[in-house]
Write a protein that holds these residues in place. Structure first.
Motif, mmCIF file in Angstrom:
data_model
loop_
_atom_site.group_PDB
_atom_site.id
_atom_site.type_symbol
_atom_site.label_atom_id
_atom_site.label_comp_id
_atom_site.label_asym_id
_atom_site.label_seq_id
_atom_site.Cartn_x
_atom_site.Cartn_y
_atom_site.Cartn_z
ATOM 1 N N LYS A 180 27.111 29.138 -10.967
ATOM 2 C CA LYS A 180 27.526 30.543 -10.609
ATOM 3 C C LYS A 180 26.328 31.479 -10.951
ATOM 4 N N LYS A 181 25.561 31.117 -12.328
ATOM 5 C CA LYS A 181 24.589 31.954 -12.813
ATOM 6 C C LYS A 181 23.337 31.266 -13.109
ATOM 7 N N ALA A 182 22.238 31.831 -12.869
ATOM 8 C CA ALA A 182 20.841 31.116 -13.376
ATOM 9 C C ALA A 182 20.771 31.037 -14.679
ATOM 10 N N THR A 183 21.321 31.554 -15.426
ATOM 11 C CA THR A 183 21.198 31.611 -17.086
ATOM 12 C C THR A 183 22.600 30.632 -17.088
ATOM 13 N N ILE A 184 22.551 29.702 -18.114
ATOM 14 C CA ILE A 184 23.513 28.757 -18.340
ATOM 15 C C ILE A 184 24.031 29.432 -19.593
ATOM 16 N N SER A 185 25.199 29.902 -19.636
ATOM 17 C CA SER A 185 25.892 30.514 -20.970
ATOM 18 C C SER A 185 26.413 29.360 -22.070
ATOM 19 N N ARG A 186 26.620 28.306 -21.509
ATOM 20 C CA ARG A 186 27.116 27.339 -22.524
ATOM 21 C C ARG A 186 25.959 26.879 -23.512
ATOM 22 N N LEU A 187 24.617 27.139 -22.887
ATOM 23 C CA LEU A 187 23.715 26.832 -23.869
ATOM 24 C C LEU A 187 23.644 27.801 -25.174
ATOM 25 N N SER A 188 23.652 29.249 -24.620
ATOM 26 C CA SER A 188 23.530 30.374 -25.664
ATOM 27 C C SER A 188 24.748 30.349 -26.585
ATOM 28 N N ASN A 189 25.972 29.595 -25.977
ATOM 29 C CA ASN A 189 27.222 29.737 -26.732
ATOM 30 C C ASN A 189 27.146 28.435 -27.911
ATOM 31 N N ILE A 190 26.463 27.543 -27.102
ATOM 32 C CA ILE A 190 26.273 26.340 -28.353
ATOM 33 C C ILE A 190 25.274 26.723 -29.572
ATOM 34 N N ASN A 191 24.287 27.469 -29.167
ATOM 35 C CA ASN A 191 23.364 27.757 -30.114
ATOM 36 C C ASN A 191 23.858 28.713 -31.142
ATOM 37 N N ALA A 192 24.685 29.735 -30.561
ATOM 38 C CA ALA A 192 25.552 30.532 -31.621
ATOM 39 C C ALA A 192 26.541 29.791 -32.398
ATOM 40 N N ASN A 193 27.423 28.764 -31.699
ATOM 41 C CA ASN A 193 28.360 28.195 -32.397
ATOM 42 C C ASN A 193 28.557 26.846 -32.127
ATOM 43 N N PRO A 194 27.780 25.833 -32.621
ATOM 44 C CA PRO A 194 27.868 24.388 -32.288
ATOM 45 C C PRO A 194 28.956 23.582 -32.473
ATOM 46 N N ASP A 195 30.213 24.233 -33.004
ATOM 47 C CA ASP A 195 31.330 23.407 -33.366
ATOM 48 C C ASP A 195 32.053 23.451 -31.777
ATOM 49 N N VAL A 196 32.284 22.206 -31.128
ATOM 50 C CA VAL A 196 32.785 22.331 -29.987
ATOM 51 C C VAL A 196 34.042 21.303 -29.942
ATOM 52 N N MET A 197 34.641 21.350 -28.694
ATOM 53 C CA MET A 197 35.624 20.081 -28.595
ATOM 54 C C MET A 197 35.199 19.490 -27.296
ATOM 55 N N VAL A 198 35.341 18.151 -27.203
ATOM 56 C CA VAL A 198 35.306 17.342 -25.898
ATOM 57 C C VAL A 198 36.634 16.552 -25.747
ATOM 58 N N LEU A 199 37.191 16.802 -24.815
ATOM 59 C CA LEU A 199 38.460 15.963 -24.246
ATOM 60 C C LEU A 199 38.399 15.226 -23.161
ATOM 61 N N LEU A 200 38.723 13.898 -23.157
ATOM 62 C CA LEU A 200 39.166 12.872 -22.146
ATOM 63 C C LEU A 200 40.601 12.805 -22.035
ATOM 64 N N ASP A 201 41.004 12.910 -20.771
ATOM 65 C CA ASP A 201 42.345 12.849 -20.677
ATOM 66 C C ASP A 201 42.582 11.981 -19.250
ATOM 67 N N ASN A 202 44.119 11.669 -19.010
ATOM 68 C CA ASN A 202 44.385 10.949 -17.827
ATOM 69 C C ASN A 202 46.049 11.515 -17.631
ATOM 70 N N TYR A 203 46.139 12.011 -16.621
ATOM 71 C CA TYR A 203 47.532 12.179 -16.178
ATOM 72 C C TYR A 203 47.959 11.329 -14.946
ATOM 73 N N SER A 204 49.337 11.072 -14.887
ATOM 74 C CA SER A 204 49.755 9.986 -13.897
ATOM 75 C C SER A 204 51.238 10.714 -13.730
ATOM 76 N N SER A 205 51.743 10.403 -12.532
ATOM 77 C CA SER A 205 53.204 10.792 -12.117
ATOM 78 C C SER A 205 54.060 9.844 -13.088
ATOM 79 N N ASP A 206 53.230 8.457 -13.370
ATOM 80 C CA ASP A 206 53.992 7.569 -14.270
ATOM 81 C C ASP A 206 53.701 7.965 -15.700
ATOM 82 N N TRP A 207 54.477 8.468 -16.392
ATOM 83 C CA TRP A 207 54.101 9.186 -17.676
ATOM 84 C C TRP A 207 53.718 8.077 -18.781
#
Length: 158
Positions: free
Chosen positions: A53-80
């Motif tokens: 969307k933008k030429a500058t990638i805000s996630r880079l500056s956000n990570i430099n300012a606060n490197p504590d992040v979360m990564v989520l892996l998930d699976n959804y199915s109609s078969d719960w």
């Protein structure tokens, strides 16, 4: 629920996309899908040439300012019985070509995503990746680790 290191590594190697959640410079929460590849006990995600969307990638500056992040892996199915998620609390950092993880990160990304044959792996004048080192992993699956094993052995499109 705890999952074994072996299962976590298999999930990271099999999953095509994860969700990255981080805090913006203004203190708001932001989340986005990312592609990634595992390099030993870390994962890397490129700033690639997919349209942005933008030429500058805000996630880079956000990570430099606060490197504590979360990564989520998930699976959804109609078969719960096939529902699961894995949440990884990570320290993130921005890495460039001189970093020790660079070569193995590039190799892992190119192996995992054949799409990079047609889309540039990096965007901009300075090739950049984000490295994630997890320090806490939490998981849940409707059917316990057996449900995650079922996903690994079965249909990934459920």
């Amino acid at each position: 629920m705890e999952i074994s290191k072996n299962v976590l590594f298999r999930m990271l190697d099999e999953m095509a996309v994860a969700r990255l959640a981080l805090e913006t410079i203004t203190g708001r929460v932001d989340a986005m899908p990312i592609v990634f590849a595992r390099v030993n006990d870390r994962i890397v995600s490129p700033i690639d040439e997919k349209p942005k969307k933008k030429a500058t990638i805000s996630r880079l500056s956000n990570i430099n300012a606060n490197p504590d992040v979360m990564v989520l892996l998930d699976n959804y199915s109609s078969d719960w019985s096939l529902l699961w998620w894995i949440r990884m609390n990570c320290f993130a950092r921005v890495v460039t070509e001189n970093d020790e993880i660079w070569e193995s990160g590039v190799k892992s990304l190119l192996q995992k995503y054949p799409q990079y044959q047609n889309v540039g792996l990096f965007k901009g004048a300075v090739p950049t990746m984000i490295e994630f080192k997890w320090h806490k992993v939490r998981a849940w699956a409707y059917s316990g680790e057996k449900g995650i094993d079922q996903w690994l052995e079965g249909d990934k499109n459920c």
